[in-house]
Scaffold this active site. Structure first.
Site, PDB file in Angstrom:
ATOM      1  N   TYR A   1      44.173  24.621  43.272  1.00 40.79           N
ATOM      2  CA  TYR A   1      43.512  25.927  43.192  1.00 40.79           C
ATOM      3  C   TYR A   1      43.445  26.407  41.748  1.00 40.79           C
ATOM      4  CZ  TYR A   1      42.312  30.760  44.116  1.00 40.79           C
ATOM      5  OH  TYR A   1      41.670  31.966  44.147  1.00 40.79           O
TER       6      TYR A   1
ATOM      7  N   TRP B   1      40.720  28.752  38.656  1.00 39.44           N
ATOM      8  CA  TRP B   1      39.394  29.140  38.170  1.00 39.44           C
ATOM      9  C   TRP B   1      38.839  28.195  37.125  1.00 39.44           C
ATOM     10  CZ3 TRP B   1      36.605  34.217  37.807  1.00 39.44           C
ATOM     11  CH2 TRP B   1      36.750  34.955  38.985  1.00 39.44           C
TER      12      TRP B   1
HETATM   13  N1  LIG Z   1      39.473  41.233  33.414  1.00 37.10           N
HETATM   14  C1  LIG Z   1      39.734  40.527  34.528  1.00 37.10           C
HETATM   15  N2  LIG Z   1      39.036  40.774  35.651  1.00 37.10           N
HETATM   16  C2  LIG Z   1      39.320  40.072  36.772  1.00 37.10           C
HETATM   17  C3  LIG Z   1      40.296  39.049  36.796  1.00 37.10           C
HETATM   18  C4  LIG Z   1      41.027  38.833  35.602  1.00 37.10           C
HETATM   19  O1  LIG Z   1      41.936  37.979  35.553  1.00 37.10           O
HETATM   20  N3  LIG Z   1      40.726  39.581  34.497  1.00 37.10           N
HETATM   21  N4  LIG Z   1      40.525  38.324  37.944  1.00 37.10           N
HETATM   22  C5  LIG Z   1      39.475  38.305  38.962  1.00 37.10           C
HETATM   23  C6  LIG Z   1      39.953  37.835  40.265  1.00 37.10           C
HETATM   24  S1  LIG Z   1      40.335  36.202  40.453  1.00 37.10           S
HETATM   25  C7  LIG Z   1      40.011  38.627  41.366  1.00 37.10           C
HETATM   26  S2  LIG Z   1      40.392  37.974  42.885  1.00 37.10           S
HETATM   27  C8  LIG Z   1      39.707  40.061  41.280  1.00 37.10           C
HETATM   28  C9  LIG Z   1      40.741  40.890  42.029  1.00 37.10           C
HETATM   29  O2  LIG Z   1      40.299  42.181  42.168  1.00 37.10           O
HETATM   30  P1  LIG Z   1      41.261  43.255  42.898  1.00 37.10           P
HETATM   31  O3  LIG Z   1      42.007  42.580  43.951  1.00 37.10           O
HETATM   32  O4  LIG Z   1      40.422  44.406  43.275  1.00 37.10           O
HETATM   33  O5  LIG Z   1      42.174  43.616  41.641  1.00 37.10           O
HETATM   34  P2  LIG Z   1      43.547  44.311  41.326  1.00 37.10           P
HETATM   35  O6  LIG Z   1      43.499  44.524  39.859  1.00 37.10           O
HETATM   36  O7  LIG Z   1      44.686  43.553  41.903  1.00 37.10           O
HETATM   37  O8  LIG Z   1      43.507  45.698  42.101  1.00 37.10           O
HETATM   38  C10 LIG Z   1      42.547  46.716  41.925  1.00 37.10           C
HETATM   39  C11 LIG Z   1      43.223  48.047  42.105  1.00 37.10           C
HETATM   40  O9  LIG Z   1      43.719  48.187  43.417  1.00 37.10           O
HETATM   41  C12 LIG Z   1      44.753  49.141  43.396  1.00 37.10           C
HETATM   42  N5  LIG Z   1      45.724  48.876  44.456  1.00 37.10           N
HETATM   43  C13 LIG Z   1      46.646  47.897  44.486  1.00 37.10           C
HETATM   44  N6  LIG Z   1      47.384  47.974  45.615  1.00 37.10           N
HETATM   45  C14 LIG Z   1      46.915  49.024  46.307  1.00 37.10           C
HETATM   46  C15 LIG Z   1      47.255  49.628  47.556  1.00 37.10           C
HETATM   47  O10 LIG Z   1      48.166  49.224  48.276  1.00 37.10           O
HETATM   48  N7  LIG Z   1      46.498  50.703  47.942  1.00 37.10           N
HETATM   49  C16 LIG Z   1      45.492  51.211  47.195  1.00 37.10           C
HETATM   50  N8  LIG Z   1      44.801  52.229  47.671  1.00 37.10           N
HETATM   51  N9  LIG Z   1      45.163  50.668  46.002  1.00 37.10           N
HETATM   52  C17 LIG Z   1      45.858  49.597  45.575  1.00 37.10           C
HETATM   53  C18 LIG Z   1      45.421  49.031  42.049  1.00 37.10           C
HETATM   54  O11 LIG Z   1      45.647  50.312  41.505  1.00 37.10           O
HETATM   55  C19 LIG Z   1      44.455  48.188  41.246  1.00 37.10           C
HETATM   56  O12 LIG Z   1      44.148  48.714  39.979  1.00 37.10           O
HETATM   57  O13 LIG Z   1      39.670  40.491  39.929  1.00 37.10           O
HETATM   58  C20 LIG Z   1      38.818  39.673  39.141  1.00 37.10           C
HETATM   59  N10 LIG Z   1      38.602  40.347  37.886  1.00 37.10           N
HETATM   60  N1  LIG Z   2      51.276  38.538  41.343  1.00 39.10           N
HETATM   61  C1  LIG Z   2      49.993  38.219  41.466  1.00 39.10           C
HETATM   62  N2  LIG Z   2      49.619  36.943  41.352  1.00 39.10           N
HETATM   63  C2  LIG Z   2      48.326  36.613  41.463  1.00 39.10           C
HETATM   64  C3  LIG Z   2      47.344  37.602  41.706  1.00 39.10           C
HETATM   65  C4  LIG Z   2      47.767  38.947  41.836  1.00 39.10           C
HETATM   66  O1  LIG Z   2      46.966  39.862  42.070  1.00 39.10           O
HETATM   67  N3  LIG Z   2      49.098  39.207  41.698  1.00 39.10           N
HETATM   68  N4  LIG Z   2      46.034  37.233  41.818  1.00 39.10           N
HETATM   69  C5  LIG Z   2      45.761  35.881  42.275  1.00 39.10           C
HETATM   70  C6  LIG Z   2      44.356  35.519  42.151  1.00 39.10           C
HETATM   71  S1  LIG Z   2      43.254  36.586  42.925  1.00 39.10           S
HETATM   72  C7  LIG Z   2      43.931  34.383  41.555  1.00 39.10           C
HETATM   73  S2  LIG Z   2      42.277  33.954  41.690  1.00 39.10           S
HETATM   74  C8  LIG Z   2      44.864  33.485  40.857  1.00 39.10           C
HETATM   75  C9  LIG Z   2      44.285  32.877  39.579  1.00 39.10           C
HETATM   76  O2  LIG Z   2      45.032  31.782  39.195  1.00 39.10           O
HETATM   77  P1  LIG Z   2      44.410  30.567  38.375  1.00 39.10           P
HETATM   78  O3  LIG Z   2      42.966  30.438  38.685  1.00 39.10           O
HETATM   79  O4  LIG Z   2      45.263  29.373  38.604  1.00 39.10           O
HETATM   80  O5  LIG Z   2      44.568  31.079  36.883  1.00 39.10           O
HETATM   81  P2  LIG Z   2      43.873  30.592  35.540  1.00 39.10           P
HETATM   82  O6  LIG Z   2      44.728  31.079  34.429  1.00 39.10           O
HETATM   83  O7  LIG Z   2      42.451  31.002  35.512  1.00 39.10           O
HETATM   84  O8  LIG Z   2      44.008  29.015  35.637  1.00 39.10           O
HETATM   85  C10 LIG Z   2      42.988  28.133  35.367  1.00 39.10           C
HETATM   86  C11 LIG Z   2      43.531  27.011  34.470  1.00 39.10           C
HETATM   87  O9  LIG Z   2      42.489  26.053  34.292  1.00 39.10           O
HETATM   88  C12 LIG Z   2      42.480  25.651  32.926  1.00 39.10           C
HETATM   89  N5  LIG Z   2      41.141  25.125  32.605  1.00 39.10           N
HETATM   90  C13 LIG Z   2      40.091  25.791  32.080  1.00 39.10           C
HETATM   91  N6  LIG Z   2      39.033  24.955  31.954  1.00 39.10           N
HETATM   92  C14 LIG Z   2      39.427  23.753  32.406  1.00 39.10           C
HETATM   93  C15 LIG Z   2      38.788  22.489  32.524  1.00 39.10           C
HETATM   94  O10 LIG Z   2      37.620  22.326  32.218  1.00 39.10           O
HETATM   95  N7  LIG Z   2      39.538  21.466  33.043  1.00 39.10           N
HETATM   96  C16 LIG Z   2      40.835  21.617  33.401  1.00 39.10           C
HETATM   97  N8  LIG Z   2      41.473  20.554  33.876  1.00 39.10           N
HETATM   98  N9  LIG Z   2      41.462  22.805  33.279  1.00 39.10           N
HETATM   99  C17 LIG Z   2      40.768  23.844  32.810  1.00 39.10           C
HETATM  100  C18 LIG Z   2      42.860  26.899  32.175  1.00 39.10           C
HETATM  101  O11 LIG Z   2      43.324  26.584  30.887  1.00 39.10           O
HETATM  102  C19 LIG Z   2      43.914  27.506  33.104  1.00 39.10           C
HETATM  103  O12 LIG Z   2      45.198  27.047  32.751  1.00 39.10           O
HETATM  104  O13 LIG Z   2      46.058  34.200  40.542  1.00 39.10           O
HETATM  105  C20 LIG Z   2      46.650  34.793  41.681  1.00 39.10           C
HETATM  106  N10 LIG Z   2      47.965  35.307  41.347  1.00 39.10           N
HETATM  107 MO   LIG Z   3      41.126  35.777  42.488  1.00 36.27          MO
END
Ligand SMILES: Nc1nc2c(c(=O)[nH]1)N[C@H]1C(S)=C(S)[C@@H](COP(=O)(O)OP(=O)(O)OC[C@H]3O[C@@H](n4cnc5c(=O)[nH]c(N)nc54)[C@H](O)[C@@H]3O)O[C@H]1N2
Ligand SMILES: Nc1nc2c(c(=O)[nH]1)N[C@H]1C(S)=C(S)[C@@H](COP(=O)(O)OP(=O)(O)OC[C@H]3O[C@@H](n4cnc5c(=O)[nH]c(N)nc54)[C@H](O)[C@@H]3O)O[C@H]1N2
Ligand SMILES: [Mo]
Length: 773
Positions: free
Chosen positions: A118, A120
């Site tokens: 898993y 991104w």
């Molecule tokens: N810049 C940036 N943007 C991203 C990402 C990133 O790494 N960097 N990651 C992306 C990814 S993979 C994903 S899946 C999305 C995730 O997107 P989300 O899941 O929406 O992101 P979060 O930042 O976890 O939460 C958004 C808001 O929900 C609120 N929240 C948390 N828990 C609760 C709760 O129990 N109740 C209520 N009412 N509110 C709550 C928090 O205040 C938080 O600021 O974001 C994406 N966007």
């Molecule tokens: N506590 C907590 N944990 C969370 C979350 C949260 O809300 N709270 N959010 C979760 C969510 S929604 C998500 S989506 C995950 C995200 O978790 P990940 O998607 O695992 O996070 P990334 O740091 O984007 O990891 C991608 C890796 O791929 C590498 N990469 C980039 N390009 C390439 C390439 O071309 N080839 C290879 N081989 N590698 C490459 C990058 O350097 C990086 O190390 O985290 C989850 N974890």
């Molecule tokens: Mo995510």
């Protein structure tokens, strides 16, 4: 004579999950990532790209863990995380991997290879790291894979059951334009934080969310932000802020529905015609069976929002054209299926589903592109190939998988068994970033004989692997950038030669395939550019000519990008279903919205019964554990990077406090602990402890702290279970538990902690120094 106007050469573009850009070069290095001219609201994260690209934390050459090299596979596994690495040639590294794959396949079978992988990775549809890995492994007999996402597993599995498809969870949802034109009120659970709409998987050509929010506001729509954080709603929205206890949203939604029903404000016709199971739900709300009405008073006790406020909001929602958004974050917690289902039920009780500007949506503040005027367009994609092995895990059960081989588990009505894994292969993801309870993960990670990782950088995952291969980044290779949530397709052109000895994942797997005699079937005889042509032309064949004429590949490649015009009419979720139920039933067993699901009820899961239900989370401010650990930790997405990516680079580094990841805390909570702005603090619970840098604010509810995910794990004593993380990776603290037996999603937000001022000499950060070679 007038000089003739020369056509400007098309810019050589590149693409990232957070935006399209033009690399600016000096002396063979990228010095700037200039935003794409067509992007109205480019992400500041672009400025981290040059730093990250040339950073010392790049993996320079293939490397093997010393203990593994000296003593062989399966040996010295407890040295993972603390061992030295030995640089080796590509041939040596690939021979070692091929020998191990062959041994595991021969002795254990292909299911003993875990390659859920898993993550991104990077934008670019051809060099999609996980797909490259899985195509290769599929060709040599297969692997144990993973289902669903960390992003929204609980919500996705739930909506597939009760709405019949993923569409409502992953978009496109009712568009902002429809909301601007028709809504009076937007109620946002978790707000719409524009920090998160910087990104979408596959990349963003055009950032539109902020612009749409401005338009919706200008149209006179009111906003209500139901979130522990005020700044989840942009200040220009002037949103009303209601700050419940985290995880009490389901109770709030049930009480809103209860109020509507007892006050006769519900839409009985809609519920009877378009939904199934309302009566069962109604009985539950009224407390017929359990003697406990889910009233505003009841929810006030759980959420700490007054009963009057809850009733007032319910009446306002009924009197308005109301759109309800629920961010994905709410479902990344214990029983995360429930806020999703309760929101669907609440919207059904209001009866505005399928009407312009009304109903519900998910994740509008989670990513870019969920509610834009997206045209109907295909996206070039690398076909994933076939995996002959059928075993899989729900993706967030990785530590359970490794710790509990051959043990049974349940998932979405199925009784399954964890396979016995002997080799883990990760390409394009970072479990030491994304997984919960890292001390538990470290214990689990000691089980397999061999761990192989490809990554451009020395992430914590790479540092816990046996064999590490350096991958290129998007700036070192040609690709096609595209996303299902964006209307631009980008010709991504390499800007520099590979850094160090890095190679493309495609090239790496092609050479590995040689060692299995599968090169021909893996590459299908195509070079990279031939693949780009192939996947582009395959998409072009499916393109709707009425939407846009796609040029042939050569023209696309020389023009630099393809722009598909916006859709001409706004999308309204379930509009057709509402207009003609008989012709357009939902793909659910009943053909309708399932407020009660016979199917889910038939699984007899006490952690996910047949209708939306208040179930107490394992940890929250209302639980006994809050006496010892009185703060709810929310681990939100970082504004300063993408997950763990670019943590070493300028934008993220500038945000650190005393070198640590910022921890936002309410001023009163800080004062009670003698913590001042800028102090280093120790954040801890029974699962572990981290250091972080205090940032005090009034924008966060008392009792809640926020630490973004993504600070690179930096153990004080590397390889040691339970050691302090010096830098602030909050996954040291989070709970590793499936949301329920239905979805088995991650419960990252279900975490209580205590915070104290850190006394003593702060240990230096070493996460970004490459390991000793
Ligand atoms: N810049 C940036 N943007 C991203 C990402 C990133 O790494 N960097 N990651 C992306 C990814 S993979 C994903 S899946 C999305 C995730 O997107 P989300 O899941 O929406 O992101 P979060 O930042 O976890 O939460 C958004 C808001 O929900 C609120 N929240 C948390 N828990 C609760 C709760 O129990 N109740 C209520 N009412 N509110 C709550 C928090 O205040 C938080 O600021 O974001 C994406 N966007
Ligand atoms: N506590 C907590 N944990 C969370 C979350 C949260 O809300 N709270 N959010 C979760 C969510 S929604 C998500 S989506 C995950 C995200 O978790 P990940 O998607 O695992 O996070 P990334 O740091 O984007 O990891 C991608 C890796 O791929 C590498 N990469 C980039 N390009 C390439 C390439 O071309 N080839 C290879 N081989 N590698 C490459 C990058 O350097 C990086 O190390 O985290 C989850 N974890
Ligand atoms: Mo995510």
């Amino acid at each position: 004579m007038k000089s003739e106007k020369k056509p400007r050469p098309a810019p050589a573009l590149n693409h990232s999950h957070w935006g399209t850009f033009e690399p600016v070069m000096l002396d063979g290095r990228v010095t700037e990532a200039r935003p794409f001219a067509r992007d109205p609201d480019p992400s500041p994260l672009l400025s981290s790209i040059p730093d990250a690209l040339h950073h010392a934390s790049r993996v320079a050459q293939p490397a093997v863990r010393a203990g593994f090299l000296e003593h062989g596979p399966g040996s010295t596994r407890d040295r993972r995380g603390s061992d030295r690495y030995v640089p080796v040639t590509w041939d040596r590294a690939l021979d070692l991997i091929a020998d191990e794959l062959k041994r595991v396949i021969r002795d254990r079978g292909n299911h003993a290879i875990y390659a859920g992988s898993y993550g991104w990775a990077s934008a670019g549809r051809f060099h999609h790291a996980r797909t490259q890995l899985q195509r290769f492994l599929g060709g040599i007999g297969g692997f144990t894979g993973a289902r669903d996402t960390y992003s929204n597993a609980a919500g996705a599995v739930l909506v597939k059951n009760v709405l019949g498809s993923l569409h409502a969870m992953n978009g496109p949802g009712t568009s902002w334009k429809s909301i601007a034109d028709h809504a009076d009120l937007v109620v946002m659970f978790g707000g719409v934080p524009t920090r998160n709409t910087q990104v979408t998987p596959g990349g963003v050509g055009e950032h539109t969310t902020r612009g749409w929010l401005e338009k919706v506001k200008a149209a006179g729509v009111e906003f209500c932000n139901i979130s522990p954080m005020r700044d989840d709603a942009a200040s220009f929205l002037d949103a009303e802020w209601i700050a419940p206890r985290p995880h009490s949203d389901t109770a709030l939604m049930l009480a809103l529905a209860h109020t509507l029903i007892v006050e006769g404000l519900h839409d009985a016709d809609f519920l009877a015609r378009y939904c199934t199971g309302f009566n069962r739900f109604r009985e539950y709300l009224l407390g017929t069976g359990d003697g406990l009405p889910k009233s505003a008073e009841w929810a006030a006790g759980l959420s700490e929002i007054s009963a009057d406020k809850i009733r007032g909001l319910a009446r306002k929602m009924a009197a308005s054209r109301t759109f309800i958004n629920v961010n994905w974050s709410l479902q990344r917690g214990d029983h995360g299926e429930q806020p999703v289902w309760a929101a669907i039920a609440l919207a059904a009780v209001l009866g505005q589903v399928g009407l312009p500007g009304g109903g519900f949506g998910f994740g509008y503040g989670s990513m870019e592109g969920l509610a834009t005027m997206l045209p109907d367009m295909p996206v070039p994609t690398l076909p994933p190939g076939r995996n002959p092995v059928r075993s899989f895990i729900p993706v967030a059960r990785i530590a359970d998988l490794l710790l509990n081989p051959l043990q049974p588990f349940q998932y979405n009505g199925q009784d399954l068994v964890y396979p016995d894994i002997d080799l883990v292969y990760w390409c394009g993801g970072n479990p030491f970033h994304h997984h919960q309870d890292l001390n538990r993960l470290i214990r689990a990670w000691r089980r397999p004989s061999t761990i192989v990782v490809h990554d451009p950088w020395w992430t914590a995952t790479a540092r816990h692997a046996d064999i590490v291969l350096p991958s290129t980044t998007t700036l070192e290779r040609d690709d096609i950038g595209a996303s299902a949530r964006d209307r631009f397709i980008i010709a991504m052109k390499h800007a520099i030669a590979p850094v160090g000895d890095a190679r493309d994942d495609f090239a790496i797997f092609s050479d590995l395939a040689d060692r299995f005699g599968t090169r021909e079937s893996f590459t299908e005889g195509r070079t990279t550019i031939q693949w780009l042509r192939h996947i582009y032309e395959a998409a072009r064949e499916h393109a709707n000519r009425h939407v846009a004429e796609w040029p042939a590949f050569d023209e696309f490649w020389s023009r630099g990008y393809l722009e598909i015009p916006e859709a001409s009419t706004p999308h309204i979720l379930f509009e057709e279903f509402r207009m003609n139920l008989d012709a357009n039933p939902l793909p659910t067993p009943s053909g309708r919205i399932e407020i009660f699901s016979e199917k889910i009820a038939s699984y007899h899961y006490d952690d996910c019964p047949g209708h939306p239900t208040w179930l107490e989370p394992a940890e929250w401010l209302g639980s006994d554990a809050a006496r010892k650990f009185p703060l709810h930790l929310l681990t939100t997405q970082p504004s300063t990077r993408l997950h763990g990516q670019m943590d070493m680079a300028s934008v993220s580094q500038k945000s650190k406090v005393a070198g640590r990841e910022p921890m936002r805390m309410n001023r009163n909570d800080a004062a009670a602990r003698g913590i001042r702005d800028g102090d280093i603090v120790r954040v801890f619970n029974d699962r572990g402890a981290i250091l972080a840098g205090a940032v005090l604010t009034d924008d966060i509810r008392p009792g809640v702290i926020q630490i973004s995910t993504g600070a690179w794990y930096d153990p004080l004593e590397p390889g040691t279970i339970g050691t302090l993380d010096k830098h602030g990776n909050p996954n040291v603290l989070t709970l590793d538990k499936g949301t329920s037996r239905l979805a088995q999603g991650p419960s990252a937000q279900t975490t209580l902690v205590q915070v104290e001022k850190f006394e003593g000499d702060p240990p230096p950060i070493s996460a970004f120094n490459p390991p000793l070679l």
